[in-house]
Design an enzyme around this catalytic site. Sequence first.
Site, PDB file in Angstrom:
ATOM      1  N   LYS A  66      43.587  -9.740  29.142  1.00  0.00           N
ATOM      2  CA  LYS A  66      43.612  -9.280  27.511  1.00  0.00           C
ATOM      3  C   LYS A  66      43.284  -7.726  27.142  1.00  0.00           C
ATOM      4  O   LYS A  66      42.047  -7.194  28.050  1.00  0.00           O
ATOM      5  CB  LYS A  66      42.250 -10.008  26.723  1.00  0.00           C
ATOM      6  CG  LYS A  66      41.957  -9.472  25.540  1.00  0.00           C
ATOM      7  CD  LYS A  66      41.091 -10.616  24.951  1.00  0.00           C
ATOM      8  CE  LYS A  66      40.213 -10.203  24.800  1.00  0.00           C
ATOM      9  NZ  LYS A  66      39.163 -11.069  23.871  1.00  0.00           N
ATOM     10  N   ARG A 109      39.018 -18.997  21.430  1.00  0.00           N
ATOM     11  CA  ARG A 109      38.015 -19.104  22.721  1.00  0.00           C
ATOM     12  C   ARG A 109      37.263 -19.322  22.753  1.00  0.00           C
ATOM     13  O   ARG A 109      36.006 -19.476  23.544  1.00  0.00           O
ATOM     14  CB  ARG A 109      39.203 -18.436  23.276  1.00  0.00           C
ATOM     15  CG  ARG A 109      38.696 -17.173  23.862  1.00  0.00           C
ATOM     16  CD  ARG A 109      37.712 -16.297  24.297  1.00  0.00           C
ATOM     17  NE  ARG A 109      37.928 -15.541  25.188  1.00  0.00           N
ATOM     18  CZ  ARG A 109      36.919 -14.120  25.774  1.00  0.00           C
ATOM     19  NH1 ARG A 109      35.319 -14.732  24.896  1.00  0.00           N
ATOM     20  NH2 ARG A 109      36.442 -13.388  26.359  1.00  0.00           N
ATOM     21  N   ASN A 158      20.041 -15.601   9.142  1.00  0.00           N
ATOM     22  CA  ASN A 158      20.888 -14.237   9.994  1.00  0.00           C
ATOM     23  C   ASN A 158      19.763 -12.909   9.609  1.00  0.00           C
ATOM     24  O   ASN A 158      18.913 -13.130   8.488  1.00  0.00           O
ATOM     25  CB  ASN A 158      21.827 -14.451   8.997  1.00  0.00           C
ATOM     26  CG  ASN A 158      22.814 -13.152   9.627  1.00  0.00           C
ATOM     27  OD1 ASN A 158      22.978 -13.108  10.648  1.00  0.00           O
ATOM     28  ND2 ASN A 158      23.506 -12.278   9.015  1.00  0.00           N
ATOM     29  N   SER A 198      25.318  -9.611  17.328  1.00  0.00           N
ATOM     30  CA  SER A 198      25.086  -8.061  18.219  1.00  0.00           C
ATOM     31  C   SER A 198      23.747  -7.419  18.078  1.00  0.00           C
ATOM     32  O   SER A 198      24.074  -6.727  17.570  1.00  0.00           O
ATOM     33  CB  SER A 198      26.613  -6.976  17.440  1.00  0.00           C
ATOM     34  OG  SER A 198      26.196  -7.046  16.268  1.00  0.00           O
ATOM     35  N   MET A 218      25.714 -17.170  22.744  1.00  0.00           N
ATOM     36  CA  MET A 218      27.210 -16.535  22.931  1.00  0.00           C
ATOM     37  C   MET A 218      27.569 -14.690  22.480  1.00  0.00           C
ATOM     38  O   MET A 218      28.084 -14.649  22.683  1.00  0.00           O
ATOM     39  CB  MET A 218      27.735 -17.074  21.366  1.00  0.00           C
ATOM     40  CG  MET A 218      28.082 -18.733  22.052  1.00  0.00           C
ATOM     41  SD  MET A 218      29.005 -19.416  23.457  1.00  0.00           S
ATOM     42  CE  MET A 218      30.483 -18.790  23.552  1.00  0.00           C
ATOM     43  N   LYS A 225      23.237  -5.873  24.962  1.00  0.00           N
ATOM     44  CA  LYS A 225      22.870  -7.154  24.138  1.00  0.00           C
ATOM     45  C   LYS A 225      21.499  -7.827  24.521  1.00  0.00           C
ATOM     46  O   LYS A 225      21.721  -7.607  25.579  1.00  0.00           O
ATOM     47  CB  LYS A 225      24.261  -6.998  23.022  1.00  0.00           C
ATOM     48  CG  LYS A 225      24.849  -6.688  22.905  1.00  0.00           C
ATOM     49  CD  LYS A 225      26.576  -6.804  22.117  1.00  0.00           C
ATOM     50  CE  LYS A 225      27.179  -6.446  21.888  1.00  0.00           C
ATOM     51  NZ  LYS A 225      28.324  -6.845  21.549  1.00  0.00           N
TER      52      LYS A 225
HETATM   53  P1  NAD Z   1      29.984  -9.581  13.106  1.00  0.00           P
HETATM   54  O1  NAD Z   1      29.719  -8.015  13.023  1.00  0.00           O
HETATM   55  O2  NAD Z   1      30.981  -9.969  12.102  1.00  0.00           O
HETATM   56  O3  NAD Z   1      28.433  -9.829  12.826  1.00  0.00           O
HETATM   57  C1  NAD Z   1      27.920  -9.722  13.720  1.00  0.00           C
HETATM   58  C2  NAD Z   1      26.605 -10.606  13.404  1.00  0.00           C
HETATM   59  O4  NAD Z   1      25.266  -9.709  14.286  1.00  0.00           O
HETATM   60  C3  NAD Z   1      26.189 -10.818  11.994  1.00  0.00           C
HETATM   61  O5  NAD Z   1      25.401 -12.108  11.719  1.00  0.00           O
HETATM   62  C4  NAD Z   1      24.352  -9.849  11.220  1.00  0.00           C
HETATM   63  O6  NAD Z   1      23.570  -9.992  10.990  1.00  0.00           O
HETATM   64  C5  NAD Z   1      23.780  -9.414  12.974  1.00  0.00           C
HETATM   65  N1  NAD Z   1      23.375  -9.021  13.706  1.00  0.00           N
HETATM   66  C6  NAD Z   1      23.595  -7.476  13.614  1.00  0.00           C
HETATM   67  N2  NAD Z   1      22.534  -6.675  14.020  1.00  0.00           N
HETATM   68  C7  NAD Z   1      21.458  -7.844  14.371  1.00  0.00           C
HETATM   69  C8  NAD Z   1      20.243  -6.764  14.804  1.00  0.00           C
HETATM   70  N3  NAD Z   1      19.626  -5.721  15.473  1.00  0.00           N
HETATM   71  N4  NAD Z   1      19.880  -8.211  15.429  1.00  0.00           N
HETATM   72  C9  NAD Z   1      19.865  -9.842  14.728  1.00  0.00           C
HETATM   73  N5  NAD Z   1      21.018  -9.929  13.973  1.00  0.00           N
HETATM   74  C10 NAD Z   1      22.108  -8.715  14.472  1.00  0.00           C
HETATM   75  O7  NAD Z   1      30.382  -9.537  14.555  1.00  0.00           O
HETATM   76  P2  NAD Z   1      31.002 -11.375  15.338  1.00  0.00           P
HETATM   77  O8  NAD Z   1      32.340 -10.363  15.350  1.00  0.00           O
HETATM   78  O9  NAD Z   1      30.219 -12.173  14.544  1.00  0.00           O
HETATM   79  O10 NAD Z   1      30.426 -11.356  16.593  1.00  0.00           O
HETATM   80  C11 NAD Z   1      29.416 -11.570  16.676  1.00  0.00           C
HETATM   81  C12 NAD Z   1      28.654 -11.134  18.463  1.00  0.00           C
HETATM   82  O11 NAD Z   1      29.244 -11.870  19.671  1.00  0.00           O
HETATM   83  C13 NAD Z   1      29.438  -9.029  18.666  1.00  0.00           C
HETATM   84  O12 NAD Z   1      28.236  -9.268  18.815  1.00  0.00           O
HETATM   85  C14 NAD Z   1      30.551 -10.073  19.721  1.00  0.00           C
HETATM   86  O13 NAD Z   1      30.193  -8.694  21.058  1.00  0.00           O
HETATM   87  C15 NAD Z   1      29.879 -11.219  20.059  1.00  0.00           C
HETATM   88  N6  NAD Z   1      31.142 -11.826  20.648  1.00  0.00           N
HETATM   89  C16 NAD Z   1      30.823 -12.509  22.102  1.00  0.00           C
HETATM   90  C17 NAD Z   1      32.271 -13.310  22.210  1.00  0.00           C
HETATM   91  C18 NAD Z   1      32.496 -14.306  23.979  1.00  0.00           C
HETATM   92  O14 NAD Z   1      32.572 -14.505  23.871  1.00  0.00           O
HETATM   93  N7  NAD Z   1      31.230 -14.096  24.242  1.00  0.00           N
HETATM   94  C19 NAD Z   1      32.986 -13.191  21.485  1.00  0.00           C
HETATM   95  C20 NAD Z   1      33.388 -12.688  20.182  1.00  0.00           C
HETATM   96  C21 NAD Z   1      32.161 -11.673  20.178  1.00  0.00           C
END
Ligand code: NAD
Length: 320
Positions: A66, A109, A158, A198, A218, A225
């Site tokens: 990917k 996924r 949140n 995030s 997740m 992070k």
């Molecule tokens: P998004 O930008 O749509 O949402 C971000 C979320 O994090 C929101 O709920 C926001 O309020 C919160 N947030 C931001 N800063 C914060 C802080 N300092 N403290 C607490 N909460 C905070 O992002 P998304 O697409 O929903 O992705 C969320 C996370 O999941 C990202 O870190 C992304 O990289 C990760 N992710 C992980 C996987 C995996 O396989 N593990 C896959 C996809 C995304």
Amino acid sequence: MWIVPEAAIDGLLSPDDAFAAVEQVFAAMARTEAYNFPVVREGLGEGRQYGFKSGLDRAGGQLGVKAGGYFPGNAARGLINHQSTVFLFDPDTGVVQAAVGGNLLTALRTAAASAVSIAHLARRDARVLGMIGAGHQSAFQMRAAARQRDFDRVVGWNLHPEMLPRLADTAADLGLPFEAVSLDALGAQADVIISITSSDAPSLMDAHVRPGTHIACMGTDTVGKQELDPRVLARAAVFTDEVAQAVTLGECQHAVAQGLLAERDITPLGAVIDGAHPGRGSDDAITVFDGTGVGLQDIAVAARAVELARAKGLAVEVAL
Ligand code: NAD
């Protein structure tokens, strides 16, 4: 080769398709029949990130990568910030077989991974689902989780409360009551907690987490992070998709660095799927799944997407 464009993915793969593909490849990883290659992630400047997640699944006969990343300027151009494409190759010849839009697949996924963890690690009688995070991924997470236990309500928190309607709307769609609560109340009520933010500092603290809880952590997929108090990992039974990723870029990175958790005490979820590890030891145990996101997940769902798209006439064949 086959091309499955991003626009064809919507409605193509059900959460159950994604669940089956991810469960199978996690088990193959634990049997060392499938391998993830080291992740490449590079900064391109101005906040842009680009990288590759790749692997070989000997059991499933898949080789792929990917490619994609995060491009914060996209929103202003009417594009989503996360962009990715999965390429599949014949593992015997290296000949490219498919290019598949990876944006929606990533959400499916990732949700499937936490759903697999809930299926294998949460208490059977779990009734309350707690959601931490209300971003793009959260709705997919809730939908996939709701299929694994007989939840009767959802509680959510949140950092940015203006995003909470996404959780309320998703719960309503699932026919589940939703309540926005404090982290104290969330920890006191939830049997299963999904954390998908995030954040770079822990939100869910040790005092919030009661015995018997399953936490699917997740959001932490990069160095720096963090979502969870490392003390929770110290007293929990800890599982992950890929141990090497968990200790370097997953939630476990912090507990391991602080000496609160040893790498040998982290179990691949695939070992539980395969029956090689019993998983949850007792109703009172706290279980944590550190879902770091591996290339083999992307490859597994992309391969399934190609099958389904070809069957439905949605894949485009191009000569190499
Ligand atoms: P998004 O930008 O749509 O949402 C971000 C979320 O994090 C929101 O709920 C926001 O309020 C919160 N947030 C931001 N800063 C914060 C802080 N300092 N403290 C607490 N909460 C905070 O992002 P998304 O697409 O929903 O992705 C969320 C996370 O999941 C990202 O870190 C992304 O990289 C990760 N992710 C992980 C996987 C995996 O396989 N593990 C896959 C996809 C995304």
